[in-house]
Design an enzyme around this catalytic site. Structure first.
Site, PDB file in Angstrom:
ATOM      1  N   LYS A  22       1.036  -1.188   0.070  1.00 15.29           N
ATOM      2  CA  LYS A  22      -0.109   0.167   0.036  1.00 15.29           C
ATOM      3  C   LYS A  22       0.831   1.223  -0.012  1.00 15.29           C
ATOM      4  O   LYS A  22       0.733   2.182  -0.841  1.00 15.29           O
ATOM      5  CB  LYS A  22      -0.830   0.056   1.251  1.00 15.29           C
ATOM      6  CG  LYS A  22      -1.663   1.211   1.684  1.00 15.29           C
ATOM      7  CD  LYS A  22      -2.368   1.230   2.742  1.00 15.29           C
ATOM      8  CE  LYS A  22      -1.795   1.577   4.001  1.00 15.29           C
ATOM      9  NZ  LYS A  22      -1.199   3.107   4.216  1.00 15.29           N
ATOM     10  N   ASN A  23       1.997   1.299   0.903  1.00 12.46           N
ATOM     11  CA  ASN A  23       2.546   2.644   0.898  1.00 12.46           C
ATOM     12  C   ASN A  23       3.756   2.822  -0.087  1.00 12.46           C
ATOM     13  O   ASN A  23       4.325   3.899  -0.075  1.00 12.46           O
ATOM     14  CB  ASN A  23       3.399   2.382   2.319  1.00 12.46           C
ATOM     15  CG  ASN A  23       2.473   2.804   3.643  1.00 12.46           C
ATOM     16  OD1 ASN A  23       1.267   2.952   3.309  1.00 12.46           O
ATOM     17  ND2 ASN A  23       3.035   2.810   4.806  1.00 12.46           N
ATOM     18  N   ASP A 313       4.664   0.672  12.009  1.00  9.37           N
ATOM     19  CA  ASP A 313       3.340   0.018  11.607  1.00  9.37           C
ATOM     20  C   ASP A 313       3.368  -1.554  11.898  1.00  9.37           C
ATOM     21  O   ASP A 313       2.430  -2.224  11.627  1.00  9.37           O
ATOM     22  CB  ASP A 313       3.573   0.058  10.059  1.00  9.37           C
ATOM     23  CG  ASP A 313       3.252   1.300   9.476  1.00  9.37           C
ATOM     24  OD1 ASP A 313       2.716   2.182  10.416  1.00  9.37           O
ATOM     25  OD2 ASP A 313       3.039   1.669   8.456  1.00  9.37           O
TER      26      ASP A 313
HETATM   27  C1  UD1 Z   1       4.521   6.958   6.437  1.00 13.45           C
HETATM   28  C2  UD1 Z   1       3.635   5.822   6.392  1.00 13.45           C
HETATM   29  C3  UD1 Z   1       3.045   5.427   7.664  1.00 13.45           C
HETATM   30  C4  UD1 Z   1       4.172   5.007   8.539  1.00 13.45           C
HETATM   31  C5  UD1 Z   1       5.100   6.060   8.617  1.00 13.45           C
HETATM   32  C6  UD1 Z   1       6.249   5.855   9.575  1.00 13.45           C
HETATM   33  C7  UD1 Z   1       2.782   6.134   4.023  1.00 13.45           C
HETATM   34  C8  UD1 Z   1       1.661   6.359   3.224  1.00 13.45           C
HETATM   35  N1  UD1 Z   1       2.612   6.004   5.348  1.00 13.45           N
HETATM   36  O1  UD1 Z   1       3.596   8.097   6.962  1.00 13.45           O
HETATM   37  O2  UD1 Z   1       2.209   3.938   7.273  1.00 13.45           O
HETATM   38  O3  UD1 Z   1       3.549   4.858   9.947  1.00 13.45           O
HETATM   39  O4  UD1 Z   1       5.613   6.434   7.376  1.00 13.45           O
HETATM   40  O5  UD1 Z   1       6.891   4.832   8.894  1.00 13.45           O
HETATM   41  O6  UD1 Z   1       3.878   5.803   3.530  1.00 13.45           O
HETATM   42  N2  UD1 Z   1       6.629  14.434  10.751  1.00 13.45           N
HETATM   43  C9  UD1 Z   1       6.737  15.791  11.018  1.00 13.45           C
HETATM   44  N3  UD1 Z   1       6.616  16.686   9.969  1.00 13.45           N
HETATM   45  C10 UD1 Z   1       6.371  16.623   8.766  1.00 13.45           C
HETATM   46  C11 UD1 Z   1       6.137  15.100   8.522  1.00 13.45           C
HETATM   47  C12 UD1 Z   1       6.403  14.316   9.489  1.00 13.45           C
HETATM   48  O7  UD1 Z   1       7.041  16.335  12.329  1.00 13.45           O
HETATM   49  O8  UD1 Z   1       6.048  17.236   7.836  1.00 13.45           O
HETATM   50  C13 UD1 Z   1       6.940  13.562  11.901  1.00 13.45           C
HETATM   51  C14 UD1 Z   1       5.640  12.648  12.130  1.00 13.45           C
HETATM   52  O9  UD1 Z   1       4.826  13.260  13.083  1.00 13.45           O
HETATM   53  C15 UD1 Z   1       6.450  11.451  12.606  1.00 13.45           C
HETATM   54  C16 UD1 Z   1       7.756  11.343  11.877  1.00 13.45           C
HETATM   55  O10 UD1 Z   1       7.900  12.535  11.391  1.00 13.45           O
HETATM   56  O11 UD1 Z   1       6.710  11.628  14.059  1.00 13.45           O
HETATM   57  C17 UD1 Z   1       7.648  10.478  10.647  1.00 13.45           C
HETATM   58  O12 UD1 Z   1       6.614  10.502  10.082  1.00 13.45           O
HETATM   59  P1  UD1 Z   1       6.490  10.286   8.611  1.00 13.45           P
HETATM   60  O13 UD1 Z   1       7.469   9.495   8.094  1.00 13.45           O
HETATM   61  O14 UD1 Z   1       6.380  11.532   7.706  1.00 13.45           O
HETATM   62  O15 UD1 Z   1       5.202   9.459   8.295  1.00 13.45           O
HETATM   63  P2  UD1 Z   1       4.300   9.623   6.972  1.00 13.45           P
HETATM   64  O16 UD1 Z   1       5.204   9.658   5.855  1.00 13.45           O
HETATM   65  O17 UD1 Z   1       2.923  10.418   7.357  1.00 13.45           O
END
Ligand code: UD1
Length: 428
Positions: A22-23, A313
């Site tokens: 999915k991701n 996850d």
């Molecule tokens: C992706 C995955 C999700 C997984 C996560 C962590 C997809 C579609 N989803 O989510 O299934 O659980 O990676 O492996 O691929 N953060 C910030 N600012 C931002 C972006 C992120 O502070 O602009 C923080 C988040 O709150 C979190 C950390 O960075 O604490 C990592 O999150 P991130 O890797 O961005 O998660 P997603 O990409 O949303």
């Protein structure tokens, strides 16, 4: 609404085939916005999230056709550059259209996702990175309104924390920027490698795959893609844990074992036999322990970390495994601040868990330690931990709000049934 009924206490055995990730599917679908023409994506899982994402693409003007697991997307005529709140609120990964829309059309308007069940999840890194490439981003009425007056310009972008979707968004914007972009402290998840392969196959110039420093030399145009989605490592891990938690033995096929380094080490550490081929993983209980009647797994600690660390996850699912092990396990969640919502439900099934901030302490009660109960799914991965608990528990478990599961597990009931589980859906 439907609920899932599980009659547990039966060891799972046999083989289960993993679907496409999915991701990986979501960013790869978004990347088809970058080049006009017909793109072919293979091994695309048919899930609620992929369907929602394709619906979003259709709103932008992309036409699509699915034949089995092959999805063809024609992004020749983009008519909109806006992802509405209605779609983004159901799936925050919709933010992945931001980078490619800016790169292709020079503008994009995407609803801010807001918080979600597992935490605040801001998108400040996405915005900071786009601004570094010359995009002006205005936050207004709950939307990010992004546009450029001059072509995107390459730059050096450092992420405070490796973010999966921010890395993907910036990659998709930078491939069509002028000059060189360097992403530092980039995320290294295998799904990003899949996206890099797709973009390079379309004519992009990205170096540093699998490292935390990605160097992107902008190109003027890209051509349509023909790309295969990698196997879903989280789905693979979920089935391996399910087999282990029921005292079973089985093989997960069509997966990439090297994408599961931390989980496989942890499964070995709890005392399971784990063997790998190039595309399968087999997990079984050690013979000695079964013969001696002890039948117990050893508790181990886990700490969630960006790849190649232990994936957040798969945290909830591992917690269920620790609930049926022996000893005390400490589970540290370092990625999301509210990712223990499964704990209250697992406790209703007899698990012994206490939460202290970002740590959960699980005292294992052995293989027979859980009993079936009515429980509620709260988010995608929390839901799968409840399914595993239901499979391991004696008696009947009823899981409501299973639409969460349908976001990320293709043919879950069919696959579990093939492994010998008694599981079915009923109308609530
Ligand atoms: C992706 C995955 C999700 C997984 C996560 C962590 C997809 C579609 N989803 O989510 O299934 O659980 O990676 O492996 O691929 N953060 C910030 N600012 C931002 C972006 C992120 O502070 O602009 C923080 C988040 O709150 C979190 C950390 O960075 O604490 C990592 O999150 P991130 O890797 O961005 O998660 P997603 O990409 O949303």
């Amino acid at each position: 609404m439907e609920k899932l009924i599980v009659e547990g206490g039966r060891p799972l055995s046999g083989e289960v085939r993993v679907s496409g990730a999915k991701n990986a599917a979501l960013p790869l679908i978004a990347a088809t916005l970058l080049a006009p023409g017909k793109h072919v994506l293979r091994n695309v899982p048919d899930l609620r999230d992929t369907r929602t994402f394709i619906r979003l693409m259709e709103e932008l003007g992309v036409s699509s056709e699915r034949r089995g697991d092959i999805v063809t997307l024609d992004s020749t005529n983009l008519v909109h550059a806006e992802a509405s709140y209605d779609l983004v609120k159901t799936m925050r990964a919709s933010v992945l259209v931001l980078g490619p829309l800016i790169a292709r059309l020079g503008r994009a308007k995407v609803s801010l996702p807001g918080g979600c069940a597992i935490g605040e999840r801001p998108i400040d890194f996405h915005i900071m990175g786009l601004e570094a490439l010359g995009v002006s981003c205005r936050l207004e009425n709950g939307y990010v309104d992004a546009k450029i007056d001059t072509p995107l310009q390459g730059n050096v972008i450092y992420f405070d924390i490796p973010s999966v979707t921010a890395t993907e968004n910036l990659l998709m914007a930078a491939v069509l920027a002028e000059g060189v972009t360097v992403l530092k402290n980039a995320a290294r998840e295998p799904e990003i490698g899949n996206l890099i392969d797709m973009l390079n196959g379309m004519g992009a110039d990205i170096k540093g795959k699998e490292s935390d420093k990605l160097i992107i030399e902008g190109v003027k145009t890209l051509s349509p893609a023909d790309c295969t989605i990698i196997p879903d490592r989280i789905e693979a891990g979920t089935y391996l844990i399910a087999i282990a938690a029921t005292g079973g033995s089985g093989t997960v096929t069509h997966c990439v074992p090297s994408h599961l380094p931390a989980l496989l080490e942890k499964l070995r550490a709890v005392g399971l036999n784990v063997s790998e081929t190039e595309d399968t993983v087999t997990v079984s209980w050690p013979k000695k322990s079964k013969d001696s009647g002890s039948n117990q797994l050893q508790s181990v600690n886990i700490k969630t970390m960006p790849y190649p660390g232990y994936p957040t996850d798969l945290q909830a699912q591992f917690m269920t495994l620790m609930a049926v092990a022996t000893g005390v396990s400490r589970i540290n969640e370092t990625i999301f601040e509210n990712r223990f919502m499964h704990v209250a439900e697992l406790k209703r099934m007899g698990a012994d868990i206490t939460v202290d901030g970002y740590s959960a302490v699980v005292t294992g009660k052995g293989l027979d330690g859980l009993s079936g109960a009515p429980v509620m799914a709260t988010d995608l991965r929390a839901s799968s931990s409840l399914v595993i608990a239901g499979l391991a528990a004696s008696g009947r478990t009823e899981i409501t709000r299973i639409y969460h599961l349908e976001r990320g597990y293709e043919n879950l009931v069919k696959k579990l049934t093939r492994l010998g589980a008694r599981v079915w859906k009923e109308r609530e």
